[in-house]
Design an enzyme around this catalytic site. Structure first.
Site, PDB file in Angstrom:
ATOM      1  N   HIS A 364       0.833  -1.205   0.000  1.00 33.35           N
ATOM      2  CA  HIS A 364       0.000   0.000   0.000  1.00 33.35           C
ATOM      3  C   HIS A 364       0.869   1.258   0.000  1.00 33.35           C
ATOM      4  O   HIS A 364       0.548   2.254  -0.648  1.00 33.35           O
ATOM      5  CB  HIS A 364      -0.914   0.005   1.232  1.00 33.35           C
ATOM      6  CG  HIS A 364      -2.049  -0.958   1.113  1.00 33.35           C
ATOM      7  ND1 HIS A 364      -2.954  -1.168   2.120  1.00 33.35           N
ATOM      8  CD2 HIS A 364      -2.425  -1.772   0.099  1.00 33.35           C
ATOM      9  CE1 HIS A 364      -3.842  -2.072   1.732  1.00 33.35           C
ATOM     10  NE2 HIS A 364      -3.533  -2.446   0.512  1.00 33.35           N
ATOM     11  N   GLU A 605       0.952 -17.214 -19.217  1.00 34.57           N
ATOM     12  CA  GLU A 605       1.904 -16.983 -18.128  1.00 34.57           C
ATOM     13  C   GLU A 605       2.508 -18.263 -17.574  1.00 34.57           C
ATOM     14  O   GLU A 605       3.339 -18.212 -16.657  1.00 34.57           O
ATOM     15  CB  GLU A 605       1.238 -16.188 -17.000  1.00 34.57           C
ATOM     16  CG  GLU A 605      -0.092 -16.745 -16.544  1.00 34.57           C
ATOM     17  CD  GLU A 605      -0.827 -15.805 -15.587  1.00 34.57           C
ATOM     18  OE1 GLU A 605      -0.161 -14.967 -14.954  1.00 34.57           O
ATOM     19  OE2 GLU A 605      -2.054 -15.918 -15.479  1.00 34.57           O
ATOM     20  N   ASP A 629       5.202 -13.389 -14.600  1.00 37.54           N
ATOM     21  CA  ASP A 629       5.011 -14.777 -14.174  1.00 37.54           C
ATOM     22  C   ASP A 629       5.638 -15.757 -15.160  1.00 37.54           C
ATOM     23  O   ASP A 629       6.230 -16.756 -14.755  1.00 37.54           O
ATOM     24  CB  ASP A 629       3.519 -15.091 -14.011  1.00 37.54           C
ATOM     25  CG  ASP A 629       3.016 -14.758 -12.612  1.00 37.54           C
ATOM     26  OD1 ASP A 629       3.853 -14.643 -11.703  1.00 37.54           O
ATOM     27  OD2 ASP A 629       1.801 -14.599 -12.438  1.00 37.54           O
ATOM     28  N   CYS A 676       1.658  -7.712 -20.821  1.00 35.60           N
ATOM     29  CA  CYS A 676       1.643  -6.848 -19.641  1.00 35.60           C
ATOM     30  C   CYS A 676       2.716  -7.354 -18.685  1.00 35.60           C
ATOM     31  O   CYS A 676       2.797  -8.538 -18.400  1.00 35.60           O
ATOM     32  CB  CYS A 676       0.273  -6.842 -18.965  1.00 35.60           C
ATOM     33  SG  CYS A 676      -0.458  -8.455 -18.704  1.00 35.60           S
TER      34      CYS A 676
END
Length: 767
Positions: A364, A605, A629, A676
């Site tokens: 966060h 992935e 990944d 991505c």
């Protein structure tokens, strides 16, 4: 021996400094092995010599005085060979070197083992014995090797602690001390360290019963109200720096303080007869254990939030006073675990950098730091937090490095980077509304990866053409239960509206194994190869169906939704998913919603998908490679594991060959393919991907302007020649250097690190 080793490690871990740690080692090992001598020689990197730093059995006056060249004597032989040397009669060995000041001429038997940490030679651990008849047996040798391996990390940490406090092996003033972590938010910051400590320590709270249950409940309710007020005050203070959407992270804290969440469970423990502090400790530790079992670092950060809330509640229960902190004009905030609430305690305009020992780029704090444009380094190893307070620090958020007590040259080096970055950002603003098109007319779509409205706001300001990956885990993360269809629908509608009419690709829930939710725990021996992604949601169609229904309803009137399926490894998974999606589509239409059938794609992935591209493409509308990944699975490397992170490399030949194959096979059957991941956001990587034929590149919003600038300045033929050249190479590091050199020669050196690296600047100072 095992109990001896365990006790030794614990003692060394509690040592105040490097010298005390070394003294403990030689004393305990000498006693455990029943030898007359145990000594530690450490390799001083500045002189490249082994220095006797601690001994039990030799003359103490020799400590710090005796040194050997890198390959000198038996100690040098152990170090150069990087393996144990066990001799019955050491003085007769041709490499034996005699130092009269040590008094070691009395000892004949010799056993030395190297101390190595992350491939770096730290020193040599030696035991010696007077009798020539004694040969150290295999068991003793194995014990000493075990001690060395266990203590290498401890010595490395102690060495770093000693260095940062101005002590070095040679006694010289140490500057430019560096520590390696992971990038949290890009940029460079130069400022003064301010260490933030947790307000209270839950671990030391004793558990004891209470007879005054009503009184304890009232004390706890008062503490909860006080903490809520604290968090609301911090949120208000940050309101001028953050957009309203970006303050949503503080809602996570406030949700946790709701009666149905953490306070409710603590209250139940109090009613069972525990005093408030003890009940709080039990509940917080239970929550933390659940989160820390998750290997997915994006979700794992919830443990930090829970722990922070627990400490704040405990602080109010203990009626402890918060330490008054003085914040300099250029504050670099440092903590074992930074939390969003800590950021709000720094006065506006004075926070320039963040450093957190724990955490990752998905925490966060890292998300907020990127929204605020504050350079951040997370996940630092061997960093003495308590000695950074008040020191001048340089935070390198590009490389994930921290420098303490910088020299004038190093400071000037990084100041130049700051100036260049500021100038570069201003120069790229003009590209926002221009298409991403090569000089010979080849068009590439630049998309962004998002999870919060924070990401959306920055993406729109940088000219993104849509969302290539929306992580739908976020609505599930901030709940203490599965979010309802309506709650999900509201989150999805925000994303879809923000980018309409451009496409928004939503990945279906990607949890399980290493991404377990607190209210949906999954414990497995090998979570990376376990029950995760599409495997979970197909086993629980009630979750999948509700999510798809929320997505479809959210797209009404916009029709820019695309659905993407994660962790696909079998054709049957795609077919089963499509069956459920079509079923929901028809049901929603029957309910009266005027929607179009969205395009459906799969994420590539796992290696199995690489070899099934044509079969997958026959069943879906598009494909998208999850390069992060895929790289981890192809190389069998967890990039968040510091022991093997250096083996993770997006430019690995196997990774590039797999990416080429995916693009070729997808286009062979006429289906678009995107990507991505971090490689797409790297200017050099983006050029290679464009040359491979990828139709869209999805990245972090901050990377978009640089990638667009580079692609608009070259031809596709130029990029194709570069790709052909690097595909002939067999080393990821050589490939990266080749790409960087091509960019520099083409005039894009300003997008890379300056020609002289920070390590080169440091080397000049020590030369």
């Amino acid at each position: 021996m095992l109990s001896t080793l365990r006790s030794l490690v614990q003692e060394v871990n509690s040592a105040r400094d490097l010298q005390e740690a070394l003294d403990i080692i030689v004393s305990r090992v000498q006693k455990a092995m029943g030898t007359e001598v145990c000594s530690v020689y450490l390799l001083d990197p500045s002189s490249n010599r082994y220095i006797l730093m601690a001994t039990e059995g030799l003359y103490r006056k020799a400590v710090g005085q005796v040194s050997l060249g890198y390959s000198e004597g038996l100690v040098g032989l152990v170090g150069s060979r990087e393996e144990p040397i066990n001799l019955e009669d050491a003085p007769s060995h041709p490499r034996y070197r005699y130092f009269p000041e040590t008094g070691e001429e009395r000892f004949r038997s010799f056993l030395g083992v190297p101390i190595i940490h992350h491939r770096r030679m730290l020193g040599v651990l030696v035991v010696q014995q007077r009798e020539s008849s004694r040969t150290f047996d295999e068991g003793e040798e194995a014990f000493l090797v075990t001690v060395s391996a266990q203590l290498a990390g401890v010595i490395a940490h102690s060495e770093a602690t000693g260095a940062i406090s101005g002590l070095s092996l040679t006694g010289k003033e140490t500057r430019d001390v560096s520590f390696n972590g992971v990038p949290g938010a890009p940029g460079v910051a130069i400022g003064t360290g301010v260490v933030m400590y947790p307000p209270a320590d839950l671990d030391v709270v004793p558990e004891k019963p209470t007879d005054d249950i009503d009184g304890e409940l009232e004390r706890f309710r008062t503490a909860v109200l006080a903490v809520r007020e604290d968090i609301e005050r911090v949120a208000r203070r940050l309101a001028s720096q953050l957009r309203p959407e970006e303050q949503a992270l503080f809602e996570v804290y406030l949700r946790m303080l709701g009666d149905e969440a953490l306070p409710g469970e603590v209250a139940n423990r109090i009613r069972e007869g525990f005093w408030a502090q003890g009940a709080l400790k039990q509940v917080v530790q239970q929550y933390v254990r659940h989160f820390e079992r998750m290997d997915d670092h994006y979700l794992q950060e919830r443990a930090v939030d829970i722990r922070d809330l627990g400490r704040r509640l405990l602080s109010h229960l203990q009626e402890g006073e918060t330490r008054q902190v003085e914040f300099p004009e250029r504050t670099v905030l440092v903590s074992e675990e930074l939390t969003p609430a800590m950021l709000g305690e720094v006065p506006k305009g004075q926070l320039v950098g963040l450093v957190s020992v724990k955490g990752s780029s998905n925490s966060h704090v890292a998300i907020l730091a990127r929204a605020m444009g504050v350079p951040t380094v997370m996940g630092l190893v061997d960093i003495p937090v308590n000695q950074l307070d008040g020191r001048e620090l340089i935070v390198d958020g590009f490389e994930g490095q921290l420098f303490a007590s910088p020299s004038a040259d190093l400071r000037a080096f990084f100041q130049a980077i700051c100036d260049e970055e500021n100038e570069l950002v201003r120069g790229l603003e003009a590209l926002r509304d221009l298409p991403c098109e090569t000089t010979d007319g080849h068009r590439v779509s630049l998309l962004v990866n998002t999870g919060l409205m924070t990401d959306v706001v920055r993406s729109l300001s940088h000219g993104a053409e849509g969302i290539g990956l929306y992580r739908t885990e976020v609505p599930f993360m901030i709940q203490d239960r599965f979010p309802s269809e309506q709650e999900q629908r509201e989150y999805y509608r925000e994303q879809l509206e923000a980018f309409a009419p451009n496409p928004v690709t939503m990945r279906t829930l990607d949890v399980g194994g290493d991404k377990a939710l607190t209210y949906f725990p999954i414990h497995e021996e090998n979570p990376f190869l376990g029950w995760r992604g599409i495997r979970v949601t197909l086993d629980h169609p009630e979750i999948f169906l509700v999510q798809v229904r929320a997505m479809l309803k959210a797209s009404e009137g916009l029709n820019n939704l695309q659905i993407m399926l994660p962790m696909i490894s079998n054709i049957s998974e795609v077919e089963e998913s499509l069956h459920l999606i079509y079923r929901v589509y028809h049901e929603v239409r029957e309910e009266g919603y005027d929607i179009q059938m969205p395009k459906v794609g799969v994420m590539v992935e796992v290696p199995a998908a690489v070899y099934q591209i044509r079969e997958l493409a026959d069943r879906v509308d598009f494909l998208s490679v999850g390069s992060n990944d895929l790289t981890q699975y192809l190389l069998a490397v967890d990039r968040n594991n510091p022991r093997v992170a250096q083996l993770y490399h997006s430019y690995h030949p196997a990774v590039l060959q797999a990416l080429v194959r995916v693009a070729q096979d997808a286009h062979a059957v006429g289906k678009p393919v995107g990507i991505c991941g971090e490689l797409a956001g790297d200017p050099g990587g983006a050029l290679l991907l464009m040359a491979m034929g990828y139709d869209s590149l999805s990245m972090n919003a901050a990377s978009l302007p640089k990638v667009k600038s580079v692609i608009r300045s070259v031809s596709r033929d130029w990029a194709g020649q570069l790709l052909d050249d690097v595909l002939m190479l067999d080393s990821p590091h050589v490939i990266k250097s080749c790409v960087d050199l091509a960019l520099r020669n083409a005039g894009f050196g300003r997008y890379l690190r300056p020609g002289r690296t920070s390590s080169a600047v440091i080397a000049e100072q020590t030369a």
